[in-house]
Write an enzyme that holds these catalytic residues in place. Structure first.
Site, PDB file in Angstrom:
ATOM      1  N   ARG A   1      11.435  -1.341  11.021  1.00  0.00           N
ATOM      2  CA  ARG A   1      10.322  -0.988  11.898  1.00  0.00           C
ATOM      3  C   ARG A   1      10.225  -1.971  13.057  1.00  0.00           C
ATOM      4  O   ARG A   1      10.475  -3.156  12.901  1.00  0.00           O
ATOM      5  CB  ARG A   1       9.008  -1.020  11.100  1.00  0.00           C
TER       6      ARG A   1
ATOM      7  N   LYS B   1       0.837  -1.213   0.000  1.00  0.00           N
ATOM      8  CA  LYS B   1       0.000   0.000   0.000  1.00  0.00           C
ATOM      9  C   LYS B   1       0.864   1.253   0.000  1.00  0.00           C
ATOM     10  O   LYS B   1       0.660   2.173  -0.790  1.00  0.00           O
ATOM     11  CB  LYS B   1      -0.929   0.013   1.239  1.00  0.00           C
TER      12      LYS B   1
ATOM     13  N   ARG C   1      -0.090  -9.377  13.111  1.00  0.00           N
ATOM     14  CA  ARG C   1      -0.708  -8.346  12.253  1.00  0.00           C
ATOM     15  C   ARG C   1      -1.567  -9.004  11.163  1.00  0.00           C
ATOM     16  O   ARG C   1      -2.636  -8.503  10.821  1.00  0.00           O
ATOM     17  CB  ARG C   1       0.375  -7.469  11.618  1.00  0.00           C
TER      18      ARG C   1
ATOM     19  N   ARG D   1      11.945  -5.746   5.100  1.00  0.00           N
ATOM     20  CA  ARG D   1      11.712  -4.325   4.785  1.00  0.00           C
ATOM     21  C   ARG D   1      12.626  -3.425   5.610  1.00  0.00           C
ATOM     22  O   ARG D   1      12.864  -3.667   6.788  1.00  0.00           O
ATOM     23  CB  ARG D   1      10.261  -3.933   5.068  1.00  0.00           C
TER      24      ARG D   1
ATOM     25  N   ARG E   1      -9.768   0.279   8.963  1.00  0.00           N
ATOM     26  CA  ARG E   1      -9.287  -1.070   9.262  1.00  0.00           C
ATOM     27  C   ARG E   1     -10.302  -1.874  10.059  1.00  0.00           C
ATOM     28  O   ARG E   1     -10.038  -3.036  10.369  1.00  0.00           O
ATOM     29  CB  ARG E   1      -8.037  -0.952  10.127  1.00  0.00           C
TER      30      ARG E   1
END
Ligand code: AP5
Ligand code: MG
Length: 208
Positions: A154, A13, A165, A127, A88
């Site tokens: 992160r 996204k 998640r 990432r 969400r």
């Protein structure tokens, strides 16, 4: 364009939103980025949100709805907006509809970036993000390819938190796919291809 980006954590996204911002200059409203900025600044919101984010759980609806409602009232959103990571939950979707109704700025589309969970786990654990410009990259980037800034991982990109998640996504957020299909706003694209191929499809799906 008034759009919502839907998709699991790591679907791409943020990556696709950055490309839309670069080409069209549309305001990008990422609740994850807003919350991370609040955590970094040590604001009351950041202090409240941090434990939920670190665990991979959702920040309570009342906190996040207020944040987005205020942001949508800023004048730049008259040019359109790309909502990324919001809504969400069903409560957030209903609150968004109410706010956009008040502002007379209805959604044009809810774009689902669709990627298998196993692909996502690999993407998220590798990432890396740029501390200076926010560029989204990977462990292969020693420094930021855009600004040479420092790349970091992160706090929620470890495998245990990523799996939670994904569970939270399946339970609380995936039902919004049917919600937006019912509103005749859903467009879906295969996000498991080269970033630029996905982006070409994003534009086609949005009629850009
Ligand atoms: P948030 O920041 O929104 O995280 P997320 O939804 O988990 O999504 P990500 O940012 O991890 O993934 P992305 O889809 O943007 O993928 P990206 O482009 O980076 O939220 C974080 C937390 O904040 C939540 O867990 C929650 O606690 C809280 N929160 C936020 N919003 C909330 C809300 N509305 N309500 C309650 N709580 C909220 O890409 C991922 C990786 O894949 C990158 O390395 C990228 O380079 C790579 N990649 C991207 N596209 C491709 C491709 N096509 N091929 C190969 N690799 C690709
Ligand atoms: Mg993101």
């Amino acid at each position: 364009m008034n759009i919502v980006l839907l998709g699991a954590p790591g679907a791409g996204k943020g990556t696709q939103a950055a490309k839309l911002v670069e080409e069209f200059g549309t305001p990008h409203i990422s609740t994850g980025d807003m919350l991370r900025a609040a955590v970094k600044a040590g604001t009351p919101l950041g202090k409240k949100a941090k434990s939920y984010m670190d665990a991979g759980d959702l920040v309570p609806d009342e906190v996040i709805i207020g944040l987005v409602t205020e942001r949508l009232q800023e004048p730049d959103t008259a040019r359109g907006f790309i909502l990324d990571g919001f809504p969400r939950t069903s409560a957030q979707a209903v609150a968004l509809d109410a706010e956009l109704g008040k502002l007379e700025r209805p959604l044009d589309a809810a774009l689902l970036v669709d990627v298998d969970f196993e692909v996502i786990i690999g993407r998220l654990t590798s990432r890396r993000m740029c501390r200076d410009c926010g560029h989204i990259g990977s462990a292969a980037d020693a420094v930021c390819p855009k600004c040479s800034g420092e790349m970091y991982q992160r706090d929620d990109d470890n495998e245990t938190t990523v799996r939670n998640r994904l569970d939270v996504y399946e339970k609380s957020t995936a039902p919004l796919i049917d919600y937006y299909r019912g509103c005749d706003l859903l467009v879906s694209i295969d996000g498991d291809r080269d970033v630029d191929v996905v982006y070409a499809d994003v534009k086609k799906a949005l009629g850009l």
